[in-house]
Design a protein around this motif. Structure first.
Motif, short mmCIF file in Angstrom:
data_model
loop_
_atom_site.label_atom_id
_atom_site.label_comp_id
_atom_site.label_asym_id
_atom_site.label_seq_id
_atom_site.Cartn_x
_atom_site.Cartn_y
_atom_site.Cartn_z
N ARG A 101 42.98 38.98 28.72
CA ARG A 101 41.69 39.53 28.19
C ARG A 101 42.61 40.83 27.48
NH1 ARG A 101 38.16 40.81 33.78
NH2 ARG A 101 37.76 38.63 34.07
N GLU A 102 42.29 41.35 26.34
CA GLU A 102 42.62 42.06 25.06
C GLU A 102 41.59 43.04 25.03
OE1 GLU A 102 44.68 39.75 22.36
OE2 GLU A 102 45.55 38.33 23.33
N ALA A 103 42.20 44.44 25.01
CA ALA A 103 41.37 45.74 24.65
C ALA A 103 41.72 46.10 22.91
CB ALA A 103 40.96 46.55 25.15
N GLN A 108 36.78 56.55 15.87
CA GLN A 108 35.26 56.61 15.21
C GLN A 108 35.34 57.69 14.67
OE1 GLN A 108 32.82 54.11 15.15
NE2 GLN A 108 35.26 52.83 16.10
N PRO A 109 34.19 58.05 13.18
CA PRO A 109 34.96 59.30 13.05
C PRO A 109 34.31 60.34 13.69
CG PRO A 109 33.35 57.66 11.38
CD PRO A 109 34.14 57.18 13.17
N ASP A 110 33.37 60.17 14.62
CA ASP A 110 33.09 61.23 15.40
C ASP A 110 33.98 61.90 16.68
OD1 ASP A 110 32.47 59.25 17.54
OD2 ASP A 110 30.18 59.40 17.09
N GLY A 111 34.80 61.00 16.30
CA GLY A 111 36.14 62.01 17.23
C GLY A 111 35.84 60.26 18.95
N THR A 112 35.19 59.78 18.65
CA THR A 112 34.83 59.05 20.03
C THR A 112 35.47 57.88 20.23
OG1 THR A 112 32.98 57.91 19.53
CG2 THR A 112 32.46 59.64 20.89
N ILE A 113 35.80 57.24 21.22
CA ILE A 113 37.02 55.79 20.44
C ILE A 113 35.76 54.15 21.33
CG2 ILE A 113 38.92 54.46 20.89
CD1 ILE A 113 40.06 57.56 21.71
N LYS A 114 35.89 53.33 20.25
CA LYS A 114 35.50 52.28 20.40
C LYS A 114 36.23 51.63 20.88
CE LYS A 114 32.46 48.75 17.80
NZ LYS A 114 32.13 47.89 17.04
N ILE A 115 35.62 50.46 22.11
CA ILE A 115 36.59 49.48 22.84
C ILE A 115 36.13 48.96 22.82
CG2 ILE A 115 38.06 48.86 24.70
CD1 ILE A 115 38.53 52.44 25.71
N THR A 116 36.88 47.11 22.51
CA THR A 116 36.42 45.64 21.95
C THR A 116 36.89 45.45 22.79
OG1 THR A 116 35.52 46.55 20.05
CG2 THR A 116 35.85 44.19 20.76
#
Length: 129
Positions: A101-103, A108-116
Protein backbone atom coordinates in the motif's frame (compact mmCIF):
# COMPACT_ATOMS: atom_id res chain seq x y z
CA UNK A 1 -5.98 -29.31 -12.11
CA UNK A 2 -6.95 -27.03 -9.27
CA UNK A 3 -9.50 -24.23 -9.16
CA UNK A 4 -9.62 -20.99 -7.22
CA UNK A 5 -13.04 -20.13 -5.79
CA UNK A 6 -13.62 -16.48 -4.94
CA UNK A 7 -15.19 -15.33 -1.69
CA UNK A 8 -14.02 -11.81 -2.25
CA UNK A 9 -15.77 -8.43 -2.47
CA UNK A 10 -13.82 -7.22 -5.47
CA UNK A 11 -12.97 -8.29 -8.98
CA UNK A 12 -9.57 -9.92 -9.39
CA UNK A 13 -7.06 -7.64 -11.03
CA UNK A 14 -5.12 -8.94 -14.03
CA UNK A 15 -2.04 -9.17 -11.77
CA UNK A 16 -3.95 -11.26 -9.22
CA UNK A 17 -5.31 -13.55 -11.90
CA UNK A 18 -1.85 -14.05 -13.41
CA UNK A 19 -0.37 -14.72 -9.98
CA UNK A 20 -3.10 -17.23 -9.11
CA UNK A 21 -2.36 -19.16 -12.27
CA UNK A 22 1.42 -18.99 -11.82
CA UNK A 23 1.93 -19.38 -8.06
CA UNK A 24 -1.09 -21.50 -7.14
CA UNK A 25 -1.17 -23.46 -10.38
CA UNK A 26 -4.90 -22.99 -10.86
CA UNK A 27 -6.39 -23.40 -14.30
CA UNK A 28 -9.88 -22.21 -13.39
CA UNK A 29 -11.09 -19.21 -11.40
CA UNK A 30 -14.68 -19.52 -10.18
CA UNK A 31 -16.83 -16.56 -9.22
CA UNK A 32 -19.95 -17.33 -7.19
CA UNK A 33 -23.35 -16.70 -8.75
CA UNK A 34 -24.65 -13.15 -8.30
CA UNK A 35 -27.00 -14.06 -5.45
CA UNK A 36 -24.12 -15.57 -3.45
CA UNK A 37 -21.87 -12.60 -4.19
CA UNK A 38 -24.62 -10.45 -2.68
CA UNK A 39 -24.75 -12.70 0.39
CA UNK A 40 -20.98 -12.55 0.83
CA UNK A 41 -20.70 -8.79 0.36
CA UNK A 42 -23.80 -7.99 2.40
CA UNK A 43 -23.32 -9.70 5.76
CA UNK A 44 -25.85 -7.90 7.97
CA UNK A 45 -24.12 -6.13 10.87
CA UNK A 46 -27.08 -6.64 13.20
CA UNK A 47 -27.25 -10.44 13.08
CA UNK A 48 -26.06 -11.96 16.36
CA UNK A 49 -25.01 -15.18 14.54
CA UNK A 50 -23.99 -15.37 10.88
CA UNK A 51 -23.36 -19.07 10.37
CA UNK A 52 -26.96 -19.73 9.23
CA UNK A 53 -26.73 -16.69 6.93
CA UNK A 54 -23.70 -18.25 5.17
CA UNK A 55 -25.32 -21.66 4.59
CA UNK A 56 -25.91 -21.04 0.86
CA UNK A 57 -22.23 -20.10 0.42
CA UNK A 58 -21.11 -23.28 2.19
CA UNK A 59 -23.55 -25.38 0.13
CA UNK A 60 -22.21 -23.84 -3.11
CA UNK A 61 -18.61 -24.64 -2.18
CA UNK A 62 -19.48 -28.19 -1.19
CA UNK A 63 -21.25 -28.73 -4.51
CA UNK A 64 -18.61 -27.09 -6.72
CA UNK A 65 -15.17 -27.35 -5.09
CA UNK A 66 -12.98 -30.41 -4.95
CA UNK A 67 -10.40 -31.58 -2.44
CA UNK A 68 -7.33 -29.28 -2.52
CA UNK A 69 -9.03 -26.50 -4.48
CA UNK A 70 -8.12 -23.00 -3.35
CA UNK A 71 -10.63 -20.55 -1.87
CA UNK A 72 -9.77 -16.84 -1.79
CA UNK A 73 -11.48 -15.63 1.39
CA UNK A 74 -11.61 -11.91 2.21
CA UNK A 75 -14.41 -9.76 3.59
CA UNK A 76 -16.32 -9.55 6.87
CA UNK A 77 -14.00 -10.76 9.64
CA UNK A 78 -16.48 -13.15 11.19
CA UNK A 79 -17.54 -14.57 7.83
CA UNK A 80 -13.87 -15.07 6.89
CA UNK A 81 -13.18 -16.90 10.14
CA UNK A 82 -16.13 -19.23 9.63
CA UNK A 83 -15.34 -19.91 5.97
CA UNK A 84 -11.63 -20.49 6.59
CA UNK A 85 -12.53 -23.12 9.20
CA UNK A 86 -15.06 -24.60 6.78
CA UNK A 87 -12.48 -24.76 3.98
CA UNK A 88 -9.98 -26.55 6.23
CA UNK A 89 -12.66 -28.98 7.44
CA UNK A 90 -13.44 -30.01 3.86
CA UNK A 91 -9.90 -30.24 2.49
CA UNK A 92 -9.84 -26.95 0.61
CA UNK A 93 -6.93 -24.50 0.80
CA UNK A 94 -7.99 -21.06 2.04
CA UNK A 95 -5.86 -18.11 0.89
CA UNK A 96 -5.92 -14.33 1.00
CA UNK A 97 -4.29 -11.66 -1.13
CA UNK A 98 -1.52 -9.46 0.22
CA UNK A 99 -0.83 -5.98 -1.11
CA UNK A 100 1.74 -3.24 -0.91
CA UNK A 101 0.00 0.00 0.00
CA UNK A 102 1.28 3.40 -0.97
CA UNK A 103 -0.27 6.76 -0.13
CA UNK A 104 0.20 9.89 -2.22
CA UNK A 105 -0.63 13.21 -0.58
CA UNK A 106 -1.63 16.14 -2.79
CA UNK A 107 -2.07 19.61 -1.29
CA UNK A 108 -5.24 21.22 -2.67
CA UNK A 109 -5.73 24.91 -3.50
CA UNK A 110 -8.20 25.28 -0.61
CA UNK A 111 -5.61 24.09 1.93
CA UNK A 112 -6.91 20.54 2.29
CA UNK A 113 -4.88 17.48 1.45
CA UNK A 114 -6.13 14.81 -0.92
CA UNK A 115 -4.76 11.36 -0.13
CA UNK A 116 -4.82 8.68 -2.80
CA UNK A 117 -4.05 5.08 -1.87
CA UNK A 118 -2.54 2.66 -4.36
CA UNK A 119 -2.74 -1.05 -3.66
CA UNK A 120 -0.42 -3.34 -5.56
CA UNK A 121 -0.91 -7.09 -5.39
CA UNK A 122 2.09 -8.97 -4.00
CA UNK A 123 1.05 -12.57 -3.44
CA UNK A 124 -1.50 -15.02 -2.21
CA UNK A 125 -0.83 -16.32 1.28
CA UNK A 126 -2.31 -19.45 2.82
CA UNK A 127 -4.23 -19.04 6.03
CA UNK A 128 -2.40 -20.81 8.86
CA UNK A 129 -3.96 -23.55 10.93
Amino acid sequence: MQSLFLLFNHTLTPAQEADARASLGVDRIVTPPQDLRAVWSGVPPDLPEISPYLKAVRDWLLAEARLADYVLIQGDFGACYLMVRFAFDFGMIPVYATTRREAVEEPQPDGTIKITHHFNHRRFRKYGV
